[in-house]
Design a protein around this motif. Sequence first.
Motif, PDB file in Angstrom:
ATOM      1  N   GLN A 167       0.832  -1.203   0.000  1.00 38.75           N
ATOM      2  CA  GLN A 167       0.000   0.000   0.000  1.00 38.75           C
ATOM      3  C   GLN A 167       0.872   1.261   0.000  1.00 38.75           C
ATOM      4  N   LYS A 168       1.922   1.262   0.832  1.00 36.38           N
ATOM      5  CA  LYS A 168       2.839   2.413   0.888  1.00 36.38           C
ATOM      6  C   LYS A 168       3.536   2.627  -0.465  1.00 36.38           C
ATOM      7  N   GLU A 171       1.223   4.307  -3.036  1.00 39.81           N
ATOM      8  CA  GLU A 171       1.045   5.752  -2.788  1.00 39.81           C
ATOM      9  C   GLU A 171       2.260   6.542  -3.287  1.00 39.81           C
ATOM     10  N   GLN A 172       3.454   6.078  -2.920  1.00 44.24           N
ATOM     11  CA  GLN A 172       4.680   6.768  -3.345  1.00 44.24           C
ATOM     12  C   GLN A 172       4.847   6.724  -4.871  1.00 44.24           C
ATOM     13  N   GLN A 174       2.409   6.636  -7.108  1.00 44.46           N
ATOM     14  CA  GLN A 174       1.481   7.579  -7.727  1.00 44.46           C
ATOM     15  C   GLN A 174       2.036   9.006  -7.658  1.00 44.46           C
TER      16      GLN A 174
END
Length: 460
Positions: A167-168, A171-172, A174
């Motif tokens: 998940q992390k 995000e990074q 994107q």
Amino acid sequence: ILSVTEDLVRRRAEHNNCEIFSLEEISLHQQEIEKLEYLDKWCRDLKIIYLQNNLIPKIENVGKLKKLEYLNLALNNIERIENLEGCEELKKLDLTANFIGELSSIEALKYNIHLKELFLVGNPCTEFEGYRQFVVATLHQLKCLDSKEIERSERIQALQNYPEVKQKIREQEQAYLLKRAREKEEAQIKMQERKDKKEKQMESNLGCHSSDSLQNKENHQAEGCREQETWRTFEDDEDRRFWEEPTPYTPESRLETHRYIEEKRRAKDSKRESKKCEKPSQTLVTAEGKVLNANVPKLNFSLKDDEENNQIILDLAVYRHLDTSLLDIDVQPTYIRVLVKGKPFQLVLPEEVKPDCSSAKRSQTTGHLVVSMPKAREIILGKQKVSTSIKDSDRNTLKKNARSRQVEKLEVDPSKHSFPDVTKIIQEKERIGQGPIRLQPEKITETKKSPVDVENNEDV
């Protein structure tokens, strides 16, 4: 756009006798390649490919290489891992110092079950939080990541925290992709501005030239040197501005730098070619046909007149380590011309020579070129030389000698000639019984002269 060409592949396949169909290893590093293609069609048996330090933006046209074991794409412009599913035997993949920010693209490597080593050092994705854990948990077959061995405990821990780490990473990723989209837009705007600026400069230069009248042309020719100096300073300022301007390290900036360097190199090459064309060639023979002396290579030489052998010898101090194939010698009846690496050395000879009988030798110790040129006078005036060299005073002596030779043939005096004396060829009596004749008893018994010497013995 520079791509992989057949000629390039053949040149890099010297170790395989320039045969590409059976090629197993090829090195195409530092070839300024901007597109990867044709390798999967020409070289199906490739096992190792070196493509580092090029300008390749995308992994493509290698998916059909079933035997490929090692692919090196370090120092390129790659932003995504893709099109490697068909490389069934891939064991090592080097993507050091690229622009891979889409880390989730490594999931495409799951199909490469033999992949043991992966290198992603120097990519933006390595700065993501949880980068190593995500890669270790995604690719179970990996044994080594960025030159560091993956331990069993590290893989277990990465698998336990995989959902959170994934998940992390998303995000990074994107955020990075948005940043890249802005960088691409800025790069396009910048490139368009530079193009417009160049076009304006070209138009202004053309406008200045077209507005010039015939009267002003003479003044502009006189001020040509000043214009060249101003143009040179303008180019220097532009070059300084280009290198001092801060720019982000992106695939676009890297490509732009390469194009700029290439453009400057071409401009320099064109200037050199124009200077070569402008440079006047050395005049060796005038329009009237007069042969001139020339020593363009600036070599020491000596010209000797060998009267004993009736020839002229030229000793040219050629460089010791210069290959003889770079020398071209042309001997003419009145002059000699030697081309040393294309530079002419020409010398007018003091006397006419015969080129057909001339010979050239090279010293193994000093490297000097020695050209022997026989004189033409000996051949042309050879018969006349004998008759003209005889003086009138010597003719009488020759006649006397001729007469005396005729008289000598009739004389038998041994002192007058060196022939053997044929009057004493009969064997002398004193020699009987001497030397080898004693070994012949038959001859001794036959030569009975007086009965006094013989003793009559009846018992015998």
